[in-house]
Design a protein around this motif. Structure first.
Motif, PDB file in Angstrom:
ATOM      1  N   PRO A 174      -2.189 -11.688  -9.530  1.00  0.00           N
ATOM      2  CA  PRO A 174      -2.740 -13.098  -8.947  1.00  0.00           C
ATOM      3  C   PRO A 174      -1.591 -14.003  -8.354  1.00  0.00           C
ATOM      4  CG  PRO A 174      -3.556 -12.843 -11.154  1.00  0.00           C
ATOM      5  CD  PRO A 174      -2.506 -11.624 -11.049  1.00  0.00           C
ATOM      6  N   SER A 175      -0.388 -13.783  -9.181  1.00  0.00           N
ATOM      7  CA  SER A 175       0.734 -14.531  -8.436  1.00  0.00           C
ATOM      8  C   SER A 175       1.208 -13.863  -6.856  1.00  0.00           C
ATOM      9  CB  SER A 175       1.873 -14.712  -9.183  1.00  0.00           C
ATOM     10  OG  SER A 175       2.435 -13.333  -9.316  1.00  0.00           O
ATOM     11  N   PHE A 176       1.019 -12.647  -6.851  1.00  0.00           N
ATOM     12  CA  PHE A 176       1.342 -12.004  -5.533  1.00  0.00           C
ATOM     13  C   PHE A 176       0.557 -12.535  -4.481  1.00  0.00           C
ATOM     14  CE2 PHE A 176       0.482  -8.577  -2.334  1.00  0.00           C
ATOM     15  CZ  PHE A 176       2.039  -8.606  -1.701  1.00  0.00           C
ATOM     16  N   ILE A 177      -0.727 -12.356  -4.925  1.00  0.00           N
ATOM     17  CA  ILE A 177      -1.963 -12.938  -4.033  1.00  0.00           C
ATOM     18  C   ILE A 177      -1.897 -14.331  -3.742  1.00  0.00           C
ATOM     19  CG2 ILE A 177      -4.510 -13.161  -3.789  1.00  0.00           C
ATOM     20  CD1 ILE A 177      -4.603 -10.613  -5.512  1.00  0.00           C
ATOM     21  N   GLY A 178      -1.618 -15.188  -4.550  1.00  0.00           N
ATOM     22  CA  GLY A 178      -1.359 -16.249  -4.468  1.00  0.00           C
ATOM     23  C   GLY A 178      -0.178 -16.828  -3.496  1.00  0.00           C
ATOM     24  N   ILE A 179       0.810 -16.089  -3.481  1.00  0.00           N
ATOM     25  CA  ILE A 179       2.056 -16.021  -2.690  1.00  0.00           C
ATOM     26  C   ILE A 179       1.567 -16.023  -1.343  1.00  0.00           C
ATOM     27  CG2 ILE A 179       4.138 -15.141  -2.095  1.00  0.00           C
ATOM     28  CD1 ILE A 179       4.937 -15.132  -5.147  1.00  0.00           C
ATOM     29  N   ALA A 180       0.870 -14.691  -1.289  1.00  0.00           N
ATOM     30  CA  ALA A 180       0.348 -14.244   0.168  1.00  0.00           C
ATOM     31  C   ALA A 180      -0.473 -15.330   0.785  1.00  0.00           C
ATOM     32  CB  ALA A 180      -0.311 -13.044  -0.056  1.00  0.00           C
TER      33      ALA A 180
END
Ligand SMILES: CC(C)=CCC/C(C)=C/COP(=O)(O)O
Length: 284
Positions: free
Chosen positions: A87-93
């Protein structure tokens, strides 16, 4: 520089280095799956960043409970901790895409008001805006339906009317759900708007332009030069939304996408004369 000791201690499976400063002011990498050294644990109590991180911890972890745990190097951690990376990777993207969108849209909003860099082109952009507004399209389709003396013509115009109403409803629903505000540099001086039109996602002009362009190309416009004109018109309507500062780029891009698919729905729901006659028969 990462200390070689810390680097060797980070396990291969799922352990991600976390950058923190040690007591000597140097950066050290520690694994998220392992207990930090005592001098770092001590710092967590006073450091505002770690206090913020603790505040955003999952309730399970904060409570210290959690029935499902995973064991790494003798350390019991809730399983959800191992799944936080995605989720944090998707959030950053997503936030990066959003930041680029806002930046680009602001730069492209060159006709947002009269004293903008391309302010003199604003009247032309507003003319393009009117050409994609719902009222002229609804009025035009209703007029052609009224004037049409062939069954085939009436069928096409009736379905165009149905498509325009469907577009207004679907765009209204998505705008009300997403509630994305219009860009700050937009001047809200559009005529005949609904209350949901204070929101910008998706662009109603872009959905209408894409859907009507497909409709015209499929049923009304056959000559090649005119077909090119229809495509150019739809593109200009979308682009003018960003130039006028009405929308962000993603509002228009999604609007085109949505309008394209809306036309498929219109084809599925297509009202044939037979169907219309049976509907009228049921009413009587
Ligand atoms: C009053 C009628 C029939 C339609 C409203 C059309 C309108 C003003 C849509 C907003 O478009 P954008 O979302 O592109 O700004």
């Amino acid at each position: 520089m990462p200390s070689p000791k810390a680097r060797s201690s980070s396990g291969r499976s799922g352990s991600v280095p976390c950058n923190v400063t040690g007591g000597n002011g140097r950066y050290e990498f520690i694994s998220l799956n392992r207990t930090p050294p005592p001098h770092l644990l001590q710092r967590q109590g006073s450091d505002p960043t770690s206090a913020r991180l603790r505040a955003s911890e999952s309730p399970n972890r904060r409570r210290g409970s959690g029935s499902s745990t995973s064991s790494t190097g003798g350390q019991q951690l809730p399983e959800e901790d191992c799944m936080k990376l995605n989720p944090s990777f998707i959030g950053i993207a997503l936030s990066s895409l959003l930041a680029i969108d806002l930046w680009l849209s602001k730069r492209l909003g060159v006709c947002a008001c009269e004293d903008s860099s391309w302010g003199s082109v604003r009247p032309l952009m507003k003319l393009i805006e009117i050409s994609g507004h719902g009222i002229p399209w609804l009025a035009g389709a209703a007029y052609c339906l009224y004037k049409s003396d062939s069954v085939a013509g009436q069928e096409v115009m009736l379905n165009l009317l149905m498509a325009l109403v469907l577009d207004l409803v679907l765009v209204g629903v998505v705008k009300a759900v997403v509630r994305r505000r219009r860009p700050a540099h937009n001047r809200m001086d559009m005529f005949a708007t609904f209350s949901v039109d204070r929101y910008s996602f998706p662009s109603g002009h872009a959905t209408r332009a894409a859907m009507c362009a497909r409709f015209l190309l499929a049923h009304l416009v056959l000559a090649a030069p005119l077909r090119v004109l229809v495509l150019l018109w739809a593109s200009f309507v979308g682009f003018s939304r960003v130039l006028l500062g009405r929308h962000n780029v993603t509002d228009v891009a999604f609007g085109f996408f949505m309008g394209y698919w809306q036309y498929n729905l219109v084809e599925v729901l297509w009202l044939s004369p037979v169907m219309l006659q049976s509907m009228i028969g049921h009413l009587h």
